[in-house]
Motif scaffolding. Structure first.
Motif, PDB file in Angstrom:
ATOM      1  N   CYS A   8      38.211  37.029  34.050  1.00  0.00           N
ATOM      2  CA  CYS A   8      38.709  38.393  33.900  1.00  0.00           C
ATOM      3  C   CYS A   8      38.364  38.930  32.504  1.00  0.00           C
ATOM      4  CB  CYS A   8      40.229  38.389  34.107  1.00  0.00           C
ATOM      5  SG  CYS A   8      40.992  39.969  33.699  1.00  0.00           S
ATOM      6  N   CYS A  11      42.028  39.394  30.609  1.00  0.00           N
ATOM      7  CA  CYS A  11      42.906  38.293  30.195  1.00  0.00           C
ATOM      8  C   CYS A  11      42.212  36.917  30.242  1.00  0.00           C
ATOM      9  CB  CYS A  11      44.175  38.275  31.046  1.00  0.00           C
ATOM     10  SG  CYS A  11      43.905  37.627  32.717  1.00  0.00           S
ATOM     11  N   CYS A  26      41.896  40.873  39.289  1.00  0.00           N
ATOM     12  CA  CYS A  26      42.463  39.688  38.650  1.00  0.00           C
ATOM     13  C   CYS A  26      43.900  39.537  39.150  1.00  0.00           C
ATOM     14  CB  CYS A  26      42.436  39.862  37.134  1.00  0.00           C
ATOM     15  SG  CYS A  26      43.335  38.547  36.279  1.00  0.00           S
ATOM     16  N   CYS A  29      46.569  39.565  35.888  1.00  0.00           N
ATOM     17  CA  CYS A  29      46.945  40.727  35.052  1.00  0.00           C
ATOM     18  C   CYS A  29      46.729  42.078  35.738  1.00  0.00           C
ATOM     19  CB  CYS A  29      46.186  40.700  33.725  1.00  0.00           C
ATOM     20  SG  CYS A  29      44.483  41.250  33.842  1.00  0.00           S
ATOM     21  N   PHE A  31      44.036  43.517  36.479  1.00  0.00           N
ATOM     22  CA  PHE A  31      42.783  44.196  36.104  1.00  0.00           C
ATOM     23  C   PHE A  31      41.978  44.467  37.377  1.00  0.00           C
ATOM     24  CE2 PHE A  31      38.201  43.679  35.376  1.00  0.00           C
ATOM     25  CZ  PHE A  31      37.957  44.604  34.377  1.00  0.00           C
TER      26      PHE A  31
HETATM   27 ZN    ZN Z   1      43.204  39.333  34.132  1.00  0.00          ZN
END
Ligand code: ZN
Length: 175
Positions: A8, A11, A26, A29, A31
């Motif tokens: 990712c 993160c 992701c 997080c 994303f």
């Molecule tokens: Zn992430």
């Protein structure tokens, strides 16, 4: 399908889901990254009863026949993209009002292990007085003129071009 990156970007987690080749998410997080279809143009340049084909000088599909064109840049119209690509590739200045839209066909383009999805917009540009000087570049190994009816579809680099040129061939054979 494998994501186009392993970690990712936000993160650094390896827990990524690549849903239908469209979106990478992701799970740690939230994303999200959209791997959207990219717009591209391809111009069928016609001079009298022949069309121009370029010869690719690099992968993907090195040595295969191609049409002048390329990816549409951000904030650019498809027509302007045709003008820019033809100047860059063939060093010619075209009148964009003479571009005729033909159709669109999807294509895939594998470049440095990333599979790009494109939508190729095909245009016809006819100019019986067009002059193009010989060239040999990193991208292209020159060009040739061929009658549409004499083009071997299997020599073309990309599926989208095969489809559109096959269609034009059929139309010519009918009319
Ligand atoms: Zn992430």
């Amino acid at each position: 399908m494998d994501p186009i990156f392993k970690y990712c970007p936000n993160c650094k987690s390896p827990h990524l889901i690549f849903d239908k080749g469209i979106k990478i998410t992701c799970t740690d997080c939230d994303f999200e990254f959209y791997h959207n279809t990219a717009g591209a143009v391809a111009v069928i340049i016609q001079k009298e009863d022949k069309i121009l084909l370029t010869v690719r000088n690099k992968d993907p599909q090195k040595g295969y026949l191609d049409l002048a064109g390329g990816f549409i840049d951000p904030a650019e119209t498809a027509e302007f993209s045709c003008v820019r690509e033809l100047k860059e590739e063939l060093n010619i200045d075209i009148d964009k009002t003479k571009l005729q839209y033909i159709n669109s066909n999807p294509n895939t383009y594998l470049y440095k292990n990333i599979l790009y999805n494109t939508i190729d917009l095909f245009f016809l540009y006819r100019d019986d007085h067009l002059l193009i000087e010989d060239f040999d570049t990193i991208e292209l190994k020159g060009f040739l003129w061929k009658k549409i009816t004499e083009i071997d579809i299997d020599e073309l680099a990309f599926e989208s071009q095969k489809k559109t040129l096959s269609l034009l061939k059929k139309q010519l054979n009918k009319g």
